[in-house]
Design a protein around this motif. Structure first.
Motif, mmCIF file in Angstrom:
data_model
loop_
_atom_site.group_PDB
_atom_site.id
_atom_site.type_symbol
_atom_site.label_atom_id
_atom_site.label_comp_id
_atom_site.label_asym_id
_atom_site.label_seq_id
_atom_site.Cartn_x
_atom_site.Cartn_y
_atom_site.Cartn_z
ATOM 1 N N TYR A 60 7.001 21.539 32.288
ATOM 2 C CA TYR A 60 8.098 20.824 31.609
ATOM 3 C C TYR A 60 8.765 19.882 32.606
ATOM 4 O O TYR A 60 9.846 20.145 33.132
ATOM 5 C CB TYR A 60 9.093 21.827 31.009
ATOM 6 N N TYR A 61 8.093 18.733 32.850
ATOM 7 C CA TYR A 61 8.532 17.783 33.884
ATOM 8 C C TYR A 61 9.892 17.168 33.564
ATOM 9 O O TYR A 61 10.600 16.701 34.459
ATOM 10 C CB TYR A 61 7.488 16.660 34.033
ATOM 11 N N LEU A 62 10.290 17.127 32.283
ATOM 12 C CA LEU A 62 11.521 16.406 31.902
ATOM 13 C C LEU A 62 12.725 16.905 32.699
ATOM 14 O O LEU A 62 13.548 16.117 33.171
ATOM 15 C CB LEU A 62 11.835 16.593 30.403
ATOM 16 N N PHE A 63 12.803 18.230 32.835
ATOM 17 C CA PHE A 63 13.956 18.813 33.511
ATOM 18 C C PHE A 63 14.006 18.375 34.979
ATOM 19 O O PHE A 63 15.028 17.892 35.467
ATOM 20 C CB PHE A 63 13.921 20.349 33.411
ATOM 21 N N ASN A 64 12.859 18.512 35.685
ATOM 22 C CA ASN A 64 12.861 18.179 37.121
ATOM 23 C C ASN A 64 13.114 16.698 37.352
ATOM 24 O O ASN A 64 13.773 16.312 38.318
ATOM 25 C CB ASN A 64 11.539 18.606 37.765
ATOM 26 N N CYS A 65 12.570 15.850 36.464
ATOM 27 C CA CYS A 65 12.784 14.398 36.615
ATOM 28 C C CYS A 65 14.273 14.081 36.515
ATOM 29 O O CYS A 65 14.837 13.361 37.344
ATOM 30 C CB CYS A 65 12.036 13.628 35.527
ATOM 31 N N ILE A 69 17.329 12.782 39.313
ATOM 32 C CA ILE A 69 18.270 11.660 39.143
ATOM 33 C C ILE A 69 19.706 12.143 39.383
ATOM 34 O O ILE A 69 20.467 11.526 40.119
ATOM 35 C CB ILE A 69 18.128 11.046 37.727
ATOM 36 N N PHE A 70 20.060 13.271 38.783
ATOM 37 C CA PHE A 70 21.455 13.739 38.884
ATOM 38 C C PHE A 70 21.792 14.273 40.271
ATOM 39 O O PHE A 70 22.936 14.158 40.711
ATOM 40 C CB PHE A 70 21.771 14.777 37.792
ATOM 41 N N SER A 71 20.807 14.865 40.967
ATOM 42 C CA SER A 71 21.119 15.438 42.278
ATOM 43 C C SER A 71 21.050 14.380 43.377
ATOM 44 O O SER A 71 21.784 14.457 44.353
ATOM 45 C CB SER A 71 20.200 16.619 42.593
ATOM 46 N N LYS A 72 20.163 13.350 43.206
ATOM 47 C CA LYS A 72 20.005 12.364 44.296
ATOM 48 C C LYS A 72 20.794 11.082 44.065
ATOM 49 O O LYS A 72 21.067 10.358 45.017
ATOM 50 C CB LYS A 72 18.520 12.016 44.450
ATOM 51 N N ARG A 73 21.128 10.778 42.813
ATOM 52 C CA ARG A 73 21.820 9.504 42.541
ATOM 53 C C ARG A 73 23.244 9.748 42.032
ATOM 54 O O ARG A 73 23.815 8.888 41.349
ATOM 55 C CB ARG A 73 21.026 8.700 41.478
ATOM 56 N N THR A 74 23.791 10.925 42.389
ATOM 57 C CA THR A 74 25.108 11.303 41.857
ATOM 58 C C THR A 74 26.161 10.228 42.132
ATOM 59 O O THR A 74 26.913 9.840 41.227
ATOM 60 C CB THR A 74 25.592 12.635 42.487
ATOM 61 N N GLY A 317 23.015 -0.081 33.204
ATOM 62 C CA GLY A 317 22.226 0.385 34.356
ATOM 63 C C GLY A 317 21.126 1.334 33.923
ATOM 64 O O GLY A 317 21.249 2.013 32.895
ATOM 65 N N PHE A 318 20.033 1.356 34.708
ATOM 66 C CA PHE A 318 18.932 2.295 34.472
ATOM 67 C C PHE A 318 18.727 3.133 35.729
ATOM 68 O O PHE A 318 18.717 2.598 36.832
ATOM 69 C CB PHE A 318 17.618 1.543 34.218
ATOM 70 N N PHE A 319 18.549 4.425 35.574
ATOM 71 C CA PHE A 319 18.250 5.308 36.705
ATOM 72 C C PHE A 319 16.948 6.047 36.379
ATOM 73 O O PHE A 319 16.868 6.733 35.358
ATOM 74 C CB PHE A 319 19.375 6.323 36.920
ATOM 75 N N TYR A 320 15.944 5.873 37.267
ATOM 76 C CA TYR A 320 14.637 6.506 37.043
ATOM 77 C C TYR A 320 14.411 7.610 38.079
ATOM 78 O O TYR A 320 14.931 7.533 39.193
ATOM 79 C CB TYR A 320 13.498 5.501 37.242
ATOM 80 N N ASP A 321 13.558 8.589 37.733
ATOM 81 C CA ASP A 321 13.085 9.546 38.739
ATOM 82 C C ASP A 321 11.991 8.838 39.553
ATOM 83 O O ASP A 321 11.534 7.754 39.184
ATOM 84 C CB ASP A 321 12.537 10.796 38.049
ATOM 85 N N SER A 322 11.563 9.478 40.654
ATOM 86 C CA SER A 322 10.627 8.786 41.558
ATOM 87 C C SER A 322 9.254 8.554 40.913
ATOM 88 O O SER A 322 8.526 7.655 41.324
ATOM 89 C CB SER A 322 10.482 9.569 42.864
ATOM 90 N N LYS A 323 8.882 9.335 39.885
ATOM 91 C CA LYS A 323 7.588 9.101 39.221
ATOM 92 C C LYS A 323 7.691 8.039 38.130
ATOM 93 O O LYS A 323 6.691 7.585 37.595
ATOM 94 C CB LYS A 323 7.097 10.403 38.565
ATOM 95 N N GLY A 324 8.921 7.693 37.757
ATOM 96 C CA GLY A 324 9.111 6.725 36.676
ATOM 97 C C GLY A 324 8.757 7.311 35.309
ATOM 98 O O GLY A 324 8.377 6.591 34.382
ATOM 99 N N TRP A 325 8.935 8.623 35.171
ATOM 100 C CA TRP A 325 8.573 9.290 33.906
ATOM 101 C C TRP A 325 9.762 9.422 32.948
ATOM 102 O O TRP A 325 9.580 9.652 31.756
ATOM 103 C CB TRP A 325 8.039 10.705 34.193
ATOM 104 N N PHE A 326 10.969 9.355 33.501
ATOM 105 C CA PHE A 326 12.174 9.664 32.715
ATOM 106 C C PHE A 326 13.244 8.653 33.097
ATOM 107 O O PHE A 326 13.270 8.163 34.226
ATOM 108 C CB PHE A 326 12.650 11.085 33.077
ATOM 109 N N VAL A 327 14.117 8.312 32.163
ATOM 110 C CA VAL A 327 15.189 7.368 32.491
ATOM 111 C C VAL A 327 16.535 7.887 31.995
ATOM 112 O O VAL A 327 16.611 8.517 30.935
ATOM 113 C CB VAL A 327 14.891 5.963 31.899
#
Ligand SMILES: C[S@@+](CC[C@H](N)C(=O)[O-])C[C@H]1O[C@@H](n2cnc3c(N)ncnc32)[C@H](O)[C@@H]1O
Length: 334
Positions: A60-65, A69-74, A317-327
């Motif tokens: 379930y990649y959605l959660f980690n993605c 974003i929330f932990s690194k781009r707070t 604004g758009f914030f993506y995870d490093s894989k670009g799977w979730f925004v």
């Protein structure tokens, strides 16, 4: 410690009318040509626990993605909110256990931002959890919790103060609605906002269909249990007699439309009874007949931009995870 306030919906406080609404929704859904159940009913106490296990499953990649974003781009997320001066109401739709939004809430409290947090959730156990755990995790946070459905409770939350609003709608929760319903709901949210107010929406992006499908078919079978748990809840609360061994979890993904759907398929011809008050219903299932359980819709950035614009928002604004799977997309009310 600041004590949380609580606002309950008139029909979601354990009354008989709540049980009758559940009964009606289930019976109407199971008597329809395309049998279906409403995914908002997944979240009883066991459903909440199973969803927390789904979030931790590797598929379930959605959660980690979104966690990334929330932990690194707070700080970046917070700075967009704090660009405007003055106190604000931070309203979260379907927060679950606040694992992700907690990063932002903690940052804002430490930055001495003047805000009240309004979590809106249909699950009584989630609301209790937030009221107990969040003040311990984030001392000083001001909470007014709203137990009930998005629609009702958003209307109530929006009317509580004249402060500017910031809405959080994370975890691809909007993806549980069809694109048409999502647009209608986004417009409804817009109707509660003033120009300049913000909404932060977490959406899952279209990608390799095998990755998407695997997220809803984890090897440990937790998503399967999560779906079957709704039949268990119906057995308990509506005195039904579903035999869980006679239904199987079946997820599908259509990469063209972005619709990821979960079904429970009846493994044999069978009849199930349900009771509420004096009402008794017998529902027949044919061998191989599906019950549509949940939609988890996937989007492209163009589709997200179009929805924002049609609902009366500009993109902030758009914030993506490093894989670009979730925004996580910030929309500003125009
Ligand atoms: C899939 S979980 C996501 C939790 C969190 N947003 C996250 O991203 O991890 C969905 C949450 O929304 C709540 N929920 C689902 N449908 C709802 C509805 N119609 N009204 C209010 N809350 C709802 C559930 O109880 C649950 O806590």
């Amino acid at each position: 410690m600041v004590r949380p306030n609580r606002i309950n919906s008139a029909v979601t406080n354990g009354t008989t009318s709540e049980n009758m609404i559940f009964y009606r929704d289930v019976v109407d859904g199971l008597k329809a040509d395309m049998k279906h159940l409403q995914s908002k009913y997944f979240y009883d106490a066991m459903g909440d626990r199973l969803f927390q296990r789904i979030m931790k499953s590797s598929a379930y990649y959605l959660f980690n993605c979104e966690l990334e974003i929330f932990s690194k781009r707070t700080a970046d997320l917070a700075s967009l909110i704090l660009q405007q001066d003055g106190p604000f109401d931070l309203i979260e739709l379907g927060p679950g256990d606040c694992t992700k939004s907690g990063y932002l809430l903690e940052y804002l409290v430490k930055a001495n931002a003047d805000f009240t947090y309004f979590p809106i959730d249909i699950s009584a156990s989630i609301i209790r959890y937030i009221e107990t755990e969040l003040p311990q995790r984030i001392p000083g946070i001001k909470i007014t919790s709203l137990e009930g459905e998005y629609d009702d409770m958003l209307t109530k939350a929006a009317a509580l103060s004249a402060h500017r609003k910031v809405i959080l709608f994370l975890g691809s929760n909007l993806g549980n609605m069809t694109p048409k319903q999502s647009l209608t709901f986004s417009r409804k949210i817009r109707s509660h906002l003033h120009t300049g107010d913000l909404i932060l929406i977490g959406l899952d992006l279209k990608k390799d269909p095998r990755i998407v499908l695997a997220a809803y078919n984890d090897k440990e079978g937790i998503t399967r249990q999560f779906n079957l748990n709704l039949l268990k809840r119906i057995n308990r609360e509506l005195k039904a007699n579903f035999d869980l061994s006679k239904f199987e979890h079946y997820p599908t993904y259509d990469p063209a439309t972005g619709a990821c759907k979960s079904y429970l398929v009846s493994l044999e011809d069978q009849v199930v009874s349900l009771i509420a008050g004096d009402n008794l219903e017998m529902i027949s299932f044919k061998k191989g007949e599906p019950v549509y359980m949940e939609l988890s819709h996937k989007y492209t950035i163009d589709e997200i931009n179009r929805m924002a614009q049609q609902a009366g928002f500009s993109i902030a604004g758009f914030f993506y995870d490093s894989k670009g799977w979730f925004v996580d997309a910030f929309w500003r009310a125009m």
